[in-house]
Design a protein around this motif. Structure first.
Motif, PDB file in Angstrom:
ATOM      1  N   GLN A   2       0.312  -7.388  -2.335  1.00 32.66           N
ATOM      2  CA  GLN A   2       0.440  -7.162  -0.909  1.00 32.66           C
ATOM      3  C   GLN A   2      -0.131  -8.340  -0.115  1.00 32.66           C
ATOM      4  O   GLN A   2      -0.977  -9.080  -0.611  1.00 32.66           O
ATOM      5  CB  GLN A   2      -0.301  -5.873  -0.524  1.00 32.66           C
ATOM      6  CG  GLN A   2       0.182  -4.644  -1.284  1.00 32.66           C
ATOM      7  CD  GLN A   2      -0.646  -3.430  -0.969  1.00 32.66           C
ATOM      8  OE1 GLN A   2      -0.936  -3.156   0.192  1.00 32.66           O
ATOM      9  NE2 GLN A   2      -1.036  -2.687  -1.984  1.00 32.66           N
ATOM     10  N   ARG A   3       0.336  -8.468   1.111  1.00 37.85           N
ATOM     11  CA  ARG A   3      -0.141  -9.552   1.978  1.00 37.85           C
ATOM     12  C   ARG A   3      -1.415  -9.099   2.685  1.00 37.85           C
ATOM     13  O   ARG A   3      -1.399  -8.745   3.880  1.00 37.85           O
ATOM     14  CB  ARG A   3       0.948  -9.941   2.976  1.00 37.85           C
ATOM     15  CG  ARG A   3       2.097 -10.709   2.337  1.00 37.85           C
ATOM     16  CD  ARG A   3       3.044 -11.251   3.402  1.00 37.85           C
ATOM     17  NE  ARG A   3       2.361 -12.021   4.427  1.00 37.85           N
ATOM     18  CZ  ARG A   3       1.945 -13.274   4.276  1.00 37.85           C
ATOM     19  NH1 ARG A   3       2.134 -13.895   3.118  1.00 37.85           N
ATOM     20  NH2 ARG A   3       1.320 -13.901   5.273  1.00 37.85           N
ATOM     21  N   LEU A   4      -2.480  -9.056   1.932  1.00 43.87           N
ATOM     22  CA  LEU A   4      -3.759  -8.638   2.486  1.00 43.87           C
ATOM     23  C   LEU A   4      -4.906  -9.234   1.691  1.00 43.87           C
ATOM     24  O   LEU A   4      -4.730  -9.707   0.567  1.00 43.87           O
ATOM     25  CB  LEU A   4      -3.874  -7.114   2.533  1.00 43.87           C
ATOM     26  CG  LEU A   4      -3.648  -6.295   1.255  1.00 43.87           C
ATOM     27  CD1 LEU A   4      -4.851  -6.327   0.337  1.00 43.87           C
ATOM     28  CD2 LEU A   4      -3.343  -4.837   1.623  1.00 43.87           C
ATOM     29  N   ILE A   5      -6.060  -9.218   2.313  1.00 47.20           N
ATOM     30  CA  ILE A   5      -7.310  -9.576   1.656  1.00 47.20           C
ATOM     31  C   ILE A   5      -8.125  -8.301   1.513  1.00 47.20           C
ATOM     32  O   ILE A   5      -8.200  -7.495   2.448  1.00 47.20           O
ATOM     33  CB  ILE A   5      -8.090 -10.620   2.475  1.00 47.20           C
ATOM     34  CG1 ILE A   5      -7.374 -11.969   2.420  1.00 47.20           C
ATOM     35  CG2 ILE A   5      -9.527 -10.767   1.974  1.00 47.20           C
ATOM     36  CD1 ILE A   5      -8.012 -13.040   3.291  1.00 47.20           C
ATOM     37  N   THR A   6      -8.710  -8.091   0.357  1.00 44.04           N
ATOM     38  CA  THR A   6      -9.548  -6.917   0.127  1.00 44.04           C
ATOM     39  C   THR A   6     -11.003  -7.347   0.075  1.00 44.04           C
ATOM     40  O   THR A   6     -11.340  -8.354  -0.542  1.00 44.04           O
ATOM     41  CB  THR A   6      -9.189  -6.219  -1.192  1.00 44.04           C
ATOM     42  OG1 THR A   6      -7.847  -5.712  -1.113  1.00 44.04           O
ATOM     43  CG2 THR A   6     -10.139  -5.052  -1.472  1.00 44.04           C
ATOM     44  N   LEU A  31      -3.079 -12.360   7.527  1.00 45.30           N
ATOM     45  CA  LEU A  31      -3.013 -11.269   6.562  1.00 45.30           C
ATOM     46  C   LEU A  31      -3.740 -10.042   7.092  1.00 45.30           C
ATOM     47  O   LEU A  31      -4.549 -10.123   8.016  1.00 45.30           O
ATOM     48  CB  LEU A  31      -3.653 -11.689   5.232  1.00 45.30           C
ATOM     49  CG  LEU A  31      -3.081 -12.927   4.553  1.00 45.30           C
ATOM     50  CD1 LEU A  31      -3.919 -13.302   3.336  1.00 45.30           C
ATOM     51  CD2 LEU A  31      -1.629 -12.690   4.140  1.00 45.30           C
ATOM     52  N   ALA A  32      -3.447  -8.892   6.499  1.00 45.69           N
ATOM     53  CA  ALA A  32      -4.195  -7.674   6.806  1.00 45.69           C
ATOM     54  C   ALA A  32      -5.491  -7.679   5.999  1.00 45.69           C
ATOM     55  O   ALA A  32      -5.645  -8.432   5.025  1.00 45.69           O
ATOM     56  CB  ALA A  32      -3.356  -6.444   6.460  1.00 45.69           C
ATOM     57  N   LEU A  33      -6.423  -6.820   6.395  1.00 47.62           N
ATOM     58  CA  LEU A  33      -7.707  -6.699   5.698  1.00 47.62           C
ATOM     59  C   LEU A  33      -7.873  -5.272   5.205  1.00 47.62           C
ATOM     60  O   LEU A  33      -7.709  -4.317   5.969  1.00 47.62           O
ATOM     61  CB  LEU A  33      -8.866  -7.055   6.630  1.00 47.62           C
ATOM     62  CG  LEU A  33     -10.270  -6.866   6.037  1.00 47.62           C
ATOM     63  CD1 LEU A  33     -10.525  -7.852   4.899  1.00 47.62           C
ATOM     64  CD2 LEU A  33     -11.335  -7.014   7.115  1.00 47.62           C
ATOM     65  N   ARG A  34      -8.202  -5.135   3.925  1.00 49.60           N
ATOM     66  CA  ARG A  34      -8.491  -3.815   3.357  1.00 49.60           C
ATOM     67  C   ARG A  34      -9.982  -3.714   3.052  1.00 49.60           C
ATOM     68  O   ARG A  34     -10.534  -4.555   2.346  1.00 49.60           O
ATOM     69  CB  ARG A  34      -7.688  -3.573   2.081  1.00 49.60           C
ATOM     70  CG  ARG A  34      -8.057  -2.254   1.380  1.00 49.60           C
ATOM     71  CD  ARG A  34      -7.084  -1.900   0.288  1.00 49.60           C
ATOM     72  NE  ARG A  34      -6.975  -2.943  -0.702  1.00 49.60           N
ATOM     73  CZ  ARG A  34      -6.107  -2.912  -1.724  1.00 49.60           C
ATOM     74  NH1 ARG A  34      -5.263  -1.907  -1.834  1.00 49.60           N
ATOM     75  NH2 ARG A  34      -6.069  -3.895  -2.596  1.00 49.60           N
ATOM     76  N   LEU A  35     -10.618  -2.681   3.588  1.00 52.85           N
ATOM     77  CA  LEU A  35     -12.017  -2.400   3.310  1.00 52.85           C
ATOM     78  C   LEU A  35     -12.074  -1.353   2.209  1.00 52.85           C
ATOM     79  O   LEU A  35     -11.627  -0.215   2.397  1.00 52.85           O
ATOM     80  CB  LEU A  35     -12.716  -1.879   4.568  1.00 52.85           C
ATOM     81  CG  LEU A  35     -12.641  -2.782   5.810  1.00 52.85           C
ATOM     82  CD1 LEU A  35     -13.207  -2.055   7.018  1.00 52.85           C
ATOM     83  CD2 LEU A  35     -13.395  -4.077   5.571  1.00 52.85           C
ATOM     84  N   LEU A  36     -12.623  -1.739   1.062  1.00 52.65           N
ATOM     85  CA  LEU A  36     -12.635  -0.844  -0.099  1.00 52.65           C
ATOM     86  C   LEU A  36     -14.055  -0.430  -0.435  1.00 52.65           C
ATOM     87  O   LEU A  36     -14.927  -1.273  -0.677  1.00 52.65           O
ATOM     88  CB  LEU A  36     -12.003  -1.545  -1.312  1.00 52.65           C
ATOM     89  CG  LEU A  36     -12.102  -0.802  -2.647  1.00 52.65           C
ATOM     90  CD1 LEU A  36     -11.354   0.529  -2.571  1.00 52.65           C
ATOM     91  CD2 LEU A  36     -11.543  -1.656  -3.779  1.00 52.65           C
TER      92      LEU A  36
END
Length: 296
Positions: A2-6, A31-36
């Motif tokens: 996916q076009r995101l940074i985690t 890019l989108a940002l995913r908070l995990l």
């Protein structure tokens, strides 16, 4: 992918600093940002206050970090994810789906066990996608050169990106990441290759000292220039400087990183789930964020 940074968060101040850095990086790269938030404590409730309190406190802290990132970066697309899986497999799975995985250098000593030497190092040594380790206390102004008064300031240009390059394995993935990082920051790329002379056997024929010391330098300089030639053409507006240094690579990379906004190093996948001595030294002592790129 996916076009995101985690970014992995566990409620600690260190993961908060990592989340803020990851948000700025996501904005730079579009890019989108995913908070995990991962760990067994995300789903387990005993209904005993004395046992549930630490987990609840961690979850409150995670919610606070999420709000802070949203408030600080209102134009950024932010995704939230909580996983009941243990931290290492959850982060490794997330890395496979991401352009990069960002981790803090330290974290809580309980709950997720997220600290340098444990989860962060284990994930960095196993991930096949780029992993960026952000040191505790990293602030937005740390990425910028000092102002005329020698003070940090977000109004000055960004610091250069430093790439540690092993000419025996000059991976395109490694160089591409460093070039993209420098280009998106509109800053320079400083490439370092460090090497040591192999001691000659006392039984080998005598070689003039000047020739023995100069010939390898010239050969490696030519090889480094040839390796970077294609990338200079791909990024014509980016300033690229080269440095050949004798001695331990870790020493020269740490020295250069003192004035860098990002240090980029490689990890060979064929070496297995471990970090080499140079990467291990750099990760423990570097003063700027460090990106570790797995490559063949």
């Amino acid at each position: 992918m996916q076009r995101l940074i985690t970014v992995g968060i566990d409620g600690s101040p260190e993961s908060s600093d990592a989340a803020d850095w990851a948000a700025r990086e996501a904005l730079r790269r579009g890019l989108a940002l995913r908070l995990l938030y991962a760990g067994d404590d995300t789903a387990r409730t005993t209904h005993l206050p004395e046992l549930d309190a630490p987990s609840q406190q961690a979850q409150y802290s995670v919610a606070r970090i999420t709000r802070e990132v949203i408030d600080a970066h209102p134009t950024l697309e932010i995704l939230e994810q909580r996983s009941p899986e243990p931290a290492i497999p959850a982060l490794l799975a997330a890395a496979e789906q991401s352009q990069a995985l960002v981790l803090g250098s330290r974290g809580f000593t309980g709950f997720a066990g997220y600290m340098v030497g444990s989860v962060s190092l284990a994930v960095t040594a196993r991930a096949r996608r780029p992993v960026v380790l952000v040191r505790a206390g990293e602030l937005p102004e740390n990425e910028h050169v000092a102002d005329v008064e020698g003070m940090p300031s977000t109004r000055t240009p960004l610091r250069p990106v430093v790439l540690g390059l092993d000419l025996s394995h000059p991976s395109d993935d490694l160089i591409a990441y460093a070039c993209d990082a420098a280009a998106t920051r509109r800053t320079a790329l400083h490439v370092i290759h460090a090497w040591s002379l192999v001691p000659r056997s006392p039984y080998a024929p005598d070689v003039p000292t000047a020739e023995a010391e100069t010939a390898p330098d010239i050969e490696k300089e030519r090889l480094l220039a040839a390796t970077l030639r294609t990338w200079r053409h791909k990024f014509p507006e980016m300033e690229v400087t080269e440095q050949m240094s004798r001695g331990r690579a870790g020493h020269h990379l740490l020295k250069a990183s003192a004035d860098a906004g990002l240090l980029v190093i490689g990890r060979r996948i064929e070496s297995g789930p471990r970090l080499g001595p140079t990467a291990h030294s750099v990760i423990h002592h570097v003063t700027c964020p460090v990106a570790v790129i797995a490559h063949t």
